[in-house]
Design an enzyme around this catalytic site. Structure first.
Site, PDB file in Angstrom:
ATOM      1  N   LYS A 120     -32.337  44.107  41.360  1.00  0.00           N
ATOM      2  CA  LYS A 120     -33.659  43.642  40.805  1.00  0.00           C
ATOM      3  C   LYS A 120     -34.543  45.108  41.639  1.00  0.00           C
ATOM      4  O   LYS A 120     -35.615  45.597  40.537  1.00  0.00           O
ATOM      5  CB  LYS A 120     -34.647  42.436  41.541  1.00  0.00           C
ATOM      6  CG  LYS A 120     -33.637  41.137  41.110  1.00  0.00           C
ATOM      7  CD  LYS A 120     -33.941  41.732  39.130  1.00  0.00           C
ATOM      8  CE  LYS A 120     -32.864  39.421  38.748  1.00  0.00           C
ATOM      9  NZ  LYS A 120     -32.118  39.610  39.324  1.00  0.00           N
ATOM     10  N   GLY A 168     -31.093  33.500  37.498  1.00  0.00           N
ATOM     11  CA  GLY A 168     -31.934  32.089  37.634  1.00  0.00           C
ATOM     12  C   GLY A 168     -32.728  31.075  38.520  1.00  0.00           C
ATOM     13  O   GLY A 168     -32.604  30.147  38.995  1.00  0.00           O
ATOM     14  N   GLY A 169     -33.446  32.099  39.284  1.00  0.00           N
ATOM     15  CA  GLY A 169     -35.063  31.166  39.286  1.00  0.00           C
ATOM     16  C   GLY A 169     -34.788  31.254  41.435  1.00  0.00           C
ATOM     17  O   GLY A 169     -35.224  30.561  41.903  1.00  0.00           O
ATOM     18  N   GLU A 204     -42.673  41.275  45.786  1.00  0.00           N
ATOM     19  CA  GLU A 204     -44.162  41.518  44.835  1.00  0.00           C
ATOM     20  C   GLU A 204     -44.760  40.802  44.637  1.00  0.00           C
ATOM     21  O   GLU A 204     -44.841  39.836  46.179  1.00  0.00           O
ATOM     22  CB  GLU A 204     -43.090  41.041  43.145  1.00  0.00           C
ATOM     23  CG  GLU A 204     -42.408  42.285  42.696  1.00  0.00           C
ATOM     24  CD  GLU A 204     -41.835  42.063  41.254  1.00  0.00           C
ATOM     25  OE1 GLU A 204     -41.181  42.351  41.491  1.00  0.00           O
ATOM     26  OE2 GLU A 204     -41.552  41.198  40.770  1.00  0.00           O
ATOM     27  N   LEU A 207     -48.291  36.481  41.529  1.00  0.00           N
ATOM     28  CA  LEU A 207     -49.327  36.508  40.482  1.00  0.00           C
ATOM     29  C   LEU A 207     -49.742  34.268  40.503  1.00  0.00           C
ATOM     30  O   LEU A 207     -48.223  33.435  40.215  1.00  0.00           O
ATOM     31  CB  LEU A 207     -48.859  36.634  39.287  1.00  0.00           C
ATOM     32  CG  LEU A 207     -48.591  38.059  38.768  1.00  0.00           C
ATOM     33  CD1 LEU A 207     -47.995  38.376  37.900  1.00  0.00           C
ATOM     34  CD2 LEU A 207     -50.270  38.838  39.256  1.00  0.00           C
ATOM     35  N   GLU A 279     -38.816  40.842  29.861  1.00  0.00           N
ATOM     36  CA  GLU A 279     -38.911  39.110  30.711  1.00  0.00           C
ATOM     37  C   GLU A 279     -40.405  39.676  31.148  1.00  0.00           C
ATOM     38  O   GLU A 279     -40.661  41.183  32.205  1.00  0.00           O
ATOM     39  CB  GLU A 279     -38.305  38.223  31.389  1.00  0.00           C
ATOM     40  CG  GLU A 279     -37.044  38.450  30.561  1.00  0.00           C
ATOM     41  CD  GLU A 279     -36.566  36.837  30.883  1.00  0.00           C
ATOM     42  OE1 GLU A 279     -36.858  36.123  32.201  1.00  0.00           O
ATOM     43  OE2 GLU A 279     -35.871  36.244  31.076  1.00  0.00           O
ATOM     44  N   GLU A 291     -37.835  41.262  34.281  1.00  0.00           N
ATOM     45  CA  GLU A 291     -36.526  42.029  34.737  1.00  0.00           C
ATOM     46  C   GLU A 291     -36.141  41.825  33.256  1.00  0.00           C
ATOM     47  O   GLU A 291     -36.634  41.753  31.970  1.00  0.00           O
ATOM     48  CB  GLU A 291     -35.670  40.450  35.464  1.00  0.00           C
ATOM     49  CG  GLU A 291     -35.638  38.685  34.347  1.00  0.00           C
ATOM     50  CD  GLU A 291     -35.276  38.086  35.417  1.00  0.00           C
ATOM     51  OE1 GLU A 291     -33.954  38.527  36.056  1.00  0.00           O
ATOM     52  OE2 GLU A 291     -34.471  36.918  34.824  1.00  0.00           O
ATOM     53  N   ASN A 293     -32.638  41.144  30.949  1.00  0.00           N
ATOM     54  CA  ASN A 293     -31.130  40.058  30.898  1.00  0.00           C
ATOM     55  C   ASN A 293     -30.642  40.916  29.704  1.00  0.00           C
ATOM     56  O   ASN A 293     -31.066  41.039  29.090  1.00  0.00           O
ATOM     57  CB  ASN A 293     -31.480  38.720  30.498  1.00  0.00           C
ATOM     58  CG  ASN A 293     -31.819  37.624  31.420  1.00  0.00           C
ATOM     59  OD1 ASN A 293     -31.817  37.701  32.334  1.00  0.00           O
ATOM     60  ND2 ASN A 293     -33.283  37.485  30.989  1.00  0.00           N
ATOM     61  N   ARG A 295     -28.094  40.426  28.090  1.00  0.00           N
ATOM     62  CA  ARG A 295     -27.381  39.333  27.370  1.00  0.00           C
ATOM     63  C   ARG A 295     -28.076  38.990  26.328  1.00  0.00           C
ATOM     64  O   ARG A 295     -29.257  39.431  25.908  1.00  0.00           O
ATOM     65  CB  ARG A 295     -26.136  39.061  28.126  1.00  0.00           C
ATOM     66  CG  ARG A 295     -27.487  37.541  29.058  1.00  0.00           C
ATOM     67  CD  ARG A 295     -27.157  36.776  29.907  1.00  0.00           C
ATOM     68  NE  ARG A 295     -27.775  36.530  30.470  1.00  0.00           N
ATOM     69  CZ  ARG A 295     -29.099  35.273  30.451  1.00  0.00           C
ATOM     70  NH1 ARG A 295     -29.311  35.049  28.815  1.00  0.00           N
ATOM     71  NH2 ARG A 295     -29.850  35.251  31.178  1.00  0.00           N
TER      72      ARG A 295
END
Length: 450
Positions: A120, A168-169, A204, A207, A279, A291, A293, A295
């Site tokens: 990240k 995945g959160g 970060e 928001l 995203e 981020e 992804n 894939r």
């Protein structure tokens, strides 16, 4: 890049995504190889593939994450390429390198790009270099509590601590004030180390009312890049998407056009190849990179329905060294699509509910697509993700799509296990969802109060 021959593809996955890739192979006249664990011996993808190989016991670590077993299966069946689907090994850069060392073709982006965008901190640096708007935050890793306090003061509370290797959160925690930082920092570090083997954190700005907007990208090995427009994935529970829409109806045409150009420029500068997703968080008319992804996404069918393009087919074509064959101007969206993730879970407690499906009847009619690998009498294993089906609905407008979706959900019958269909029905009836008055936190609040 010279053209490569692909006649047989091993699919390093299971369930609906494995079946989805098998169908694309059939459409292209290619042979497919399914791999499966002992728990999936009766799975649909095993029976529909041209060949199948058992790669281990039920535990994912000993089967679908068993790199040696998958590579051996590919070599034994004389496969030319490996398609990872999503999840499992799809974003393991070291596995991609092993695939290529064995003279097999990887159907996805390069190992270097997966590694760069999977970290990240590195991903944010790359985003800035490529001109993508980012959330204000630390300019690298936050290694100590003192660093965290300094950065939080500079950024301004509330802030979010994030695991550099997370996904995945998981491995993320909000910090609302200075008093909360010490405990949050230690807990997030421990979670990151336990979950990802890496306790590196970054920070970060938090928001408060963002929407989750993502852009589907595709690049070939000849420098051609296209952006397939955007998806709104704001309805989430514990950072896991529940419903996805294409296009994002909350955007103005100018916001959409501007971001497509920004994304296209960035992807070209990265030298990105194959399919991926950029995203973003979207708040007060501004986008902030979240981020990338590297894939195929679970929600790729809504893009396919609106743009009329088979993304798996395009992935295979790119891996063969072919040019895209179309430009950005050829991609004209048509209508609106919504995807509903149907999980074998209690719709109120969200506790997984594996078991035997006693009755299964899918909806039909114009604009209805069901991506699933289950059937009447199928026993859902307890070892894997609880998603058992994706209902994708298309209609000329968002309003018509919602109406058609309600009808489709009413027709969708799954008995023997509990599913999240009742939740999806409840969401479609809610005025906030219908009026687009939602954000990333809306569903959590809705569930608390319902």
């Amino acid at each position: 890049m010279s053209k490569k021959t692909i006649k047989k593809i091993l699919i390093a996955n299971r369930g609906e995504i494995a079946l989805r890739i098998i169908r694309a192979c059939r459409d292209m006249g290619l042979r497919s190889v399914a791999v499966y664990s002992t728990a999936d011996a009766d799975a649909t993808h095993v029976h529909l593939a041209d060949e199948s190989v058992c790669i281990g016991p039920a535990k994912a670590a000993e089967s679908y994450l068993n790199e040696s077993a998958i590579l051996t299966a590919a070599l034994l069946t004389n496969a030319d390429a490996i398609h990872p689907g999503y999840g499992f090994l799809s974003e393991r850069a070291d596995f991609v390198e092993k695939v290529e060392q064995h003279k097999l073709i990887w159907i996805g982006p390069t190992a270097q790009m997966i590694s760069k965008m999977g970290d990240k901190v590195e991903a944010k640096k790359t985003a800035i270099e490529c001109g993508l708007p980012v959330v204000p935050g630390s300019d690298g890793a936050v290694d100590t509590l003192e660093d965290a306090l300094k950065w939080a003061q500079k950024i301004g509370y509330p802030v979010m601590l994030k695991a550099a290797s997370g996904g995945g959160g998981k491995g993320i925690r909000p910090v609302l004030s200075k008093d909360d930082m010490a405990e949050a920092f230690q807990m997030t570090k421990r979670e990151a180390l336990a979950g990802f083997g890496d306790d590196t954190l970054y920070m970060e700005k938090l928001l408060l009312h963002p929407r989750h907007i993502e852009f589907q990208v595709l690049g070939d090995h000849h420098g051609n890049v296209v952006i397939f427009g955007e998806r709104d994935c704001s309805l989430q529970r514990k950072n896991q998407k529940v419903m996805e829409e294409c296009p994002a109806a909350a955007l103005t045409q100018k916001q959409r056009d501007d971001m497509i150009e920004i994304c296209k420029t960035a992807v070209k500068k990265m030298g990105y190849t194959n399919a991926g997703t950029l995203e973003f968080m979207f708040e007060d008319g501004k986008f902030y990179f979240l981020e990338m992804n590297t894939r195929l996404q679970v929600e790729h069918p809504v893009t396919e329905m609106v743009y009329g393009v088979d993304l798996v087919r395009e992935q295979i074509r790119v891996a063969r060294g072919e040019e895209l064959g179309y430009s950005q101007s050829n991609l004209v969206p048509n209508g609106h699509a919504i995807e509903f993730r149907i999980n074998a879970e209690d719709p109120e407690t969200f506790i997984p509910n594996p078991g035997k499906i006693t009755q299964y009847s899918v909806p039909g009619g114009l604009g209805i697509r069901v991506d699933s690998a289950v059937y009447p009498g199928y026993s859902i294993p307890s070892h894997y993700d609880s998603m058992i089906a994706k209902l994708i609905v298309w209609a000329p407008t968002r309003t018509a799509c919602i109406m058609r979706s309600m009808r489709a959900l009413d027709e969708f019958v799954i008995e023997g296990v509990k599913t999240t269909i009742p939740l999806q029905q409840k969401l479609l009836k809610n005025k906030d969802v219908r009026n687009l008055d939602i954000d990333n936190h809306w569903l959590e609040e809705f569930l608390k109060n319902s």
